[in-house]
Design an enzyme around this catalytic site. Structure first.
Site, short mmCIF file in Angstrom:
data_model
loop_
_atom_site.label_atom_id
_atom_site.label_comp_id
_atom_site.label_asym_id
_atom_site.label_seq_id
_atom_site.Cartn_x
_atom_site.Cartn_y
_atom_site.Cartn_z
N LYS A 35 0.86 -1.15 -0.17
CA LYS A 35 -0.06 0.05 0.05
C LYS A 35 0.86 1.22 -0.05
O LYS A 35 0.75 2.44 -0.73
CB LYS A 35 -0.88 0.04 1.01
CG LYS A 35 -2.00 0.94 1.16
CD LYS A 35 -3.05 0.81 2.31
CE LYS A 35 -4.16 0.08 1.86
NZ LYS A 35 -5.09 0.11 2.83
N THR A 121 -13.12 3.20 15.21
CA THR A 121 -14.35 3.15 16.09
C THR A 121 -14.03 2.08 17.10
O THR A 121 -13.81 0.90 17.02
CB THR A 121 -15.62 2.52 15.22
OG1 THR A 121 -15.76 3.70 14.24
CG2 THR A 121 -16.93 2.49 15.92
N LEU A 153 -17.35 9.87 8.61
CA LEU A 153 -17.56 10.07 6.98
C LEU A 153 -18.34 8.83 6.53
O LEU A 153 -18.22 7.80 7.16
CB LEU A 153 -16.04 10.01 6.37
CG LEU A 153 -15.24 8.86 6.68
CD1 LEU A 153 -15.41 7.54 5.53
CD2 LEU A 153 -13.63 9.17 6.26
N LYS A 204 -20.12 7.64 18.80
CA LYS A 204 -19.91 6.82 17.54
C LYS A 204 -20.89 5.71 17.64
O LYS A 204 -21.59 5.53 16.42
CB LYS A 204 -18.35 6.70 17.54
CG LYS A 204 -18.05 5.96 15.98
CD LYS A 204 -18.48 6.45 14.94
CE LYS A 204 -18.43 5.37 13.54
NZ LYS A 204 -18.90 6.29 12.40
N ASN A 208 -24.11 5.30 14.89
CA ASN A 208 -24.24 4.21 13.81
C ASN A 208 -25.43 3.39 14.21
O ASN A 208 -25.98 3.00 13.40
CB ASN A 208 -23.17 3.47 13.74
CG ASN A 208 -22.09 4.03 12.72
OD1 ASN A 208 -22.13 5.05 12.20
ND2 ASN A 208 -20.89 3.57 12.44
N PHE A 249 -31.99 8.06 5.39
CA PHE A 249 -32.08 6.76 6.01
C PHE A 249 -33.40 5.96 6.00
O PHE A 249 -33.71 4.96 7.00
CB PHE A 249 -31.47 6.62 7.33
CG PHE A 249 -29.85 6.67 7.24
CD1 PHE A 249 -29.04 7.84 6.71
CD2 PHE A 249 -29.25 5.48 7.42
CE1 PHE A 249 -27.72 7.78 6.29
CE2 PHE A 249 -27.85 5.22 7.18
CZ PHE A 249 -27.08 6.56 6.51
N CYS A 260 -18.68 -1.25 8.52
CA CYS A 260 -19.17 -0.36 9.78
C CYS A 260 -20.60 -0.67 10.31
O CYS A 260 -20.26 -1.41 11.54
CB CYS A 260 -19.27 1.06 9.78
SG CYS A 260 -17.63 1.81 9.16
N LYS A 263 -20.88 -4.41 12.28
CA LYS A 263 -19.84 -4.76 13.28
C LYS A 263 -19.94 -3.74 14.25
O LYS A 263 -20.03 -4.18 15.86
CB LYS A 263 -18.24 -4.70 12.66
CG LYS A 263 -17.70 -3.31 12.74
CD LYS A 263 -16.15 -3.28 12.61
CE LYS A 263 -15.62 -1.98 12.21
NZ LYS A 263 -15.59 -0.98 13.46
N ARG A 327 -16.67 -4.92 1.38
CA ARG A 327 -16.58 -5.76 2.68
C ARG A 327 -18.22 -5.45 3.38
O ARG A 327 -18.67 -4.77 3.30
CB ARG A 327 -15.73 -4.74 3.92
CG ARG A 327 -14.35 -4.96 3.44
CD ARG A 327 -13.48 -4.04 4.49
NE ARG A 327 -13.70 -2.57 4.09
CZ ARG A 327 -13.01 -1.77 4.91
NH1 ARG A 327 -12.17 -2.07 5.93
NH2 ARG A 327 -13.28 -0.51 4.54
#
Ligand code: NAD
Length: 437
Positions: A35, A121, A153, A204, A208, A249, A260, A263, A327
């Site tokens: 990377k 997170t 983000l 956070k 979520n 949403f 995200c 999990k 993912r």
């Protein structure tokens, strides 16, 4: 200011690039040598709209560079951001080993005061653990502060979100650290909320979980629409026009996925259990999410009867549009399930094809070079991701190319009446199925 970001993935790389773009001098660190090499060669290893441009602009200006050395990052920055993975363990708990390793590595090379910021997170109280760990391995006895600065983000619009955030949350306990963090974020001119570290970490997971709850809520309402003949889009409009609720949403579909939400919800459930205050509402959010995908698969099975040997086109593999990230993508799960049932799946995604090639569960799927190539001779089309490219397709041409014009739209991209008029059998979410007229 001089900043370093440890972990140059979807969060770290975009954060580093945007920090540089507002004038900071940034070094992005990653322990994946491939990377780092790719980045140093001027290439961008992920797709995110506008990111390549921001990176090139700031590398050319000498404000952004890439390294594999944590020491380089620590030596050359006042504030160090940690943006490494916090994946889910089979138990639902967060795997914090990446964070712990970075904390140890920072401690080993820390010689002067630094602010160490957790952007990953993490469960509430992780900041305390990070501080303990750094203290334990702090060979030179350097001063430091730990801060929590969760990232909100959205992949697919990460650059815009970073440049124009709704809010910046800073969880800290020392004035010195708070002042430095305010200086980092001053150029973004966004509302700042300063809290204690535990509250910032909790914000956070709570944010979520609430978003996932909103998705599951509208998906549960979509089942009721299916059963009663109501139209979920109209119902969502009607709910969303209430400013206390809002329309975002409230898009019924095949459920949330991605790196995200699944999990983070699982983690929040575990955290609440461990704290002795089980948050069972979130288990229902998970149940509805899984059921929504099953309901969609059932519609496919009920309509096609047998999937074995049927050519089924799938549009979309990424977990949402405008990203290459697959993912925990619901689209990938759907493809895997249809392959298991013996279907001949031909999939296409505008940006997710390279990542899809390495997923064993969908290795038997054929990958088509374009959306129209995928549907050539298909007995059904499954729309799994709402890319605008799909919404803008020539529907007459789509019908002409398909062997049997059956569409399962998991993202409600088209108008059922138009689809019926054009001769499609059209199934979507929470709206009456349409048959050719
Ligand atoms: P990612 O997998 O894309 O990137 C993580 C990077 O960290 C990888 O490049 C990896 O090589 C690197 N890394 C791992 N261990 C390292 C080490 N010891 N030293 C240096 N580099 C190391 O992950 P991501 O999607 O950017 O997520 C990072 C964190 O941010 C997670 O906690 C995630 O939950 C959180 N988050 C993600 C998003 C999102 O949309 N992706 C949004 C908000 C928050």
């Amino acid at each position: 200011m001089e900043l370093s970001i440890i972990g140059s993935g979807y969060v770290g790389l975009v954060t580093g690039a945007c920090f540089a773009d507002v004038g900071h001098s940034v070094v992005c660190v990653d322990n994946d040598p491939k990377k780092v090499e790719t980045l140093q060669a001027g290439k961008v290893p992920i797709y995110e709209p506008g990111l390549e441009e921001v990176i090139h602009r700031n590398v050319s200006a000498g404000r952004l560079r890439f390294t594999g050395s944590i020491k380089d990052g620590v030596d050359n920055s006042q504030v160090i951001f940690i943006a490494v993975p916090t994946p889910q363990q089979p138990s639902g708990e967060v795997d914090l080993s990446f964070i712990e390793k970075v904390a140890r590595e920072i401690a080993n090379v820390l010689t002067d005061y630094r602010v160490i910021v957790d952007k990953s997170t993490v469960p509430v109280k992780t900041g305390e653990k990070v501080a303990e760990s750094i203290k334990r391995y702090n060979r030179h006895g350097a001063e430091f502060d730990v801060v929590s600065n969760p990232e909100f983000l959205r992949e697919g619009c990460a650059v815009a979100d970073l440049m124009h955030p709704d809010r910046i949350v800073i969880g800290a306990q020392s004035d010195k650290a708070i002042d430095l963090m305010k200086k980092v974020y001053e150029p973004f001119m966004a509302p700042m909320l300063v809290t204690d570290i535990n509250s910032a970490e909790l914000i956070k997971h709570a944010a979520n979980s609430f978003l996932a709850l909103k998705i599951s809520y509208i998906n549960a309402v979509s089942s009721i629409c299916d059963a009663s003949g109501a139209d979920i889009e109209k119902v969502a409009d009607g709910i969303g026009m209430d400013r206390r609720i809002g329309r975002s949403f409230l898009h019924a579909g095949i459920g949330y996925g991605g790196s995200c939400f699944p999990k983070d919800i699982a983690a929040f459930i575990k955290i609440s259990e461990q704290l002795g205050v089980p948050f069972d509402l979130l288990k229902e959010v998970q149940r509805i999410n899984a059921a929504q995908r099953e309901r969609f698969l059932k519609t496919i099975r009920d309509t096609l009867w047998v999937l074995r040997e049927k050519k089924i086109a799938v549009w979309g593999l990424t977990f949402k549009p405008d990203t290459d990230d697959i993912r925990s993508s619901v689209a990938v799960d759907l493809v895997a399930e249809m392959l298991r049932e013996g279907a001949h799946v031909v999939a296409y995604d505008p940006k997710g094809m390279d990542n899809a090639r390495s997923v064993a569960a969908i290795a038997k799927a054929e990958l088509a070079p374009s959306a129209l190539a995928a549907i050539e001779g298909a007995e059904a089309l499954v729309i799994a991701t709402e890319w605008s490219e799909f919404a803008n397709v020539d529907l007459a041409l789509l019908k002409e190319k398909m062997a049997t014009p059956i569409v399962f739209d998991g993202r409600n991209l088209f108008d059922p009446k138009t689809m019926a008029r054009l001769g499609f059998h059209y199934h979507s979410i929470g709206r009456a199925s349409a048959k050719p007229r």
